[in-house]
Design a protein around this motif. Structure first.
Motif, PDB file in Angstrom:
ATOM      1  N   ALA A   1       0.828  -1.207   0.000  1.00 30.83           N
ATOM      2  CA  ALA A   1       0.000   0.000   0.000  1.00 30.83           C
ATOM      3  C   ALA A   1       0.865   1.261   0.000  1.00 30.83           C
ATOM      4  O   ALA A   1       0.461   2.283  -0.551  1.00 30.83           O
ATOM      5  N   ALA A   2       2.043   1.194   0.597  1.00 29.42           N
ATOM      6  CA  ALA A   2       2.948   2.355   0.586  1.00 29.42           C
ATOM      7  C   ALA A   2       3.405   2.674  -0.835  1.00 29.42           C
ATOM      8  O   ALA A   2       3.474   3.846  -1.218  1.00 29.42           O
ATOM      9  N   VAL A   3       3.665   1.644  -1.617  1.00 32.19           N
ATOM     10  CA  VAL A   3       4.032   1.865  -3.022  1.00 32.19           C
ATOM     11  C   VAL A   3       2.864   2.493  -3.771  1.00 32.19           C
ATOM     12  O   VAL A   3       3.040   3.413  -4.578  1.00 32.19           O
ATOM     13  N   GLY A   4       1.649   2.026  -3.501  1.00 30.26           N
ATOM     14  CA  GLY A   4       0.466   2.618  -4.122  1.00 30.26           C
ATOM     15  C   GLY A   4       0.282   4.073  -3.735  1.00 30.26           C
ATOM     16  O   GLY A   4      -0.109   4.901  -4.560  1.00 30.26           O
ATOM     17  N   ALA A   5       0.575   4.405  -2.480  1.00 33.34           N
ATOM     18  CA  ALA A   5       0.469   5.797  -2.036  1.00 33.34           C
ATOM     19  C   ALA A   5       1.525   6.667  -2.706  1.00 33.34           C
ATOM     20  O   ALA A   5       1.251   7.822  -3.065  1.00 33.34           O
ATOM     21  N   ILE A   6       2.714   6.127  -2.908  1.00 32.25           N
ATOM     22  CA  ILE A   6       3.773   6.883  -3.600  1.00 32.25           C
ATOM     23  C   ILE A   6       3.385   7.131  -5.047  1.00 32.25           C
ATOM     24  O   ILE A   6       3.568   8.242  -5.572  1.00 32.25           O
TER      25      ILE A   6
END
Length: 82
Positions: free
Chosen positions: A35-40
């Motif tokens: 999810a952190a990659v998606g937020a980035i």
């Protein structure tokens, strides 16, 4: 970028629901970086698009943020250890 982050957020949200099932809490350890990659990707999409077409990127950022918050909460209560 906005569509990618929105789809990423939807996949993360489905994964989050599965990780809420008892004995599947270990999935949160993989869900948070996902999810952190998606937020980035969503943040990059917000920076690179015009103000009129940022809706999908903002929605992806919100979805991924919700997933990260729920996964961190789930791990903090000890559900990810089992």
């Amino acid at each position: 970028m906005g569509l990618i982050s929105l789809l990423w957020g939807i996949v993360a949200m489905i994964w989050m629901v599965i990780a809420l099932i008892p004995l599947l809490g270990w999935g949160n350890w993989f869900l948070i970086p996902f999810a952190a990659v998606g937020a980035i990707v969503a943040a990059i999409g917000i920076m690179l698009t015009r103000a009129e077409s940022r809706g999908r990127a903002k929605a992806g950022l919100i979805l991924n943020g919700i997933v990260i918050a729920v996964a961190v909460f789930r791990l903090s209560i000890g559900g990810g250890i089992i």
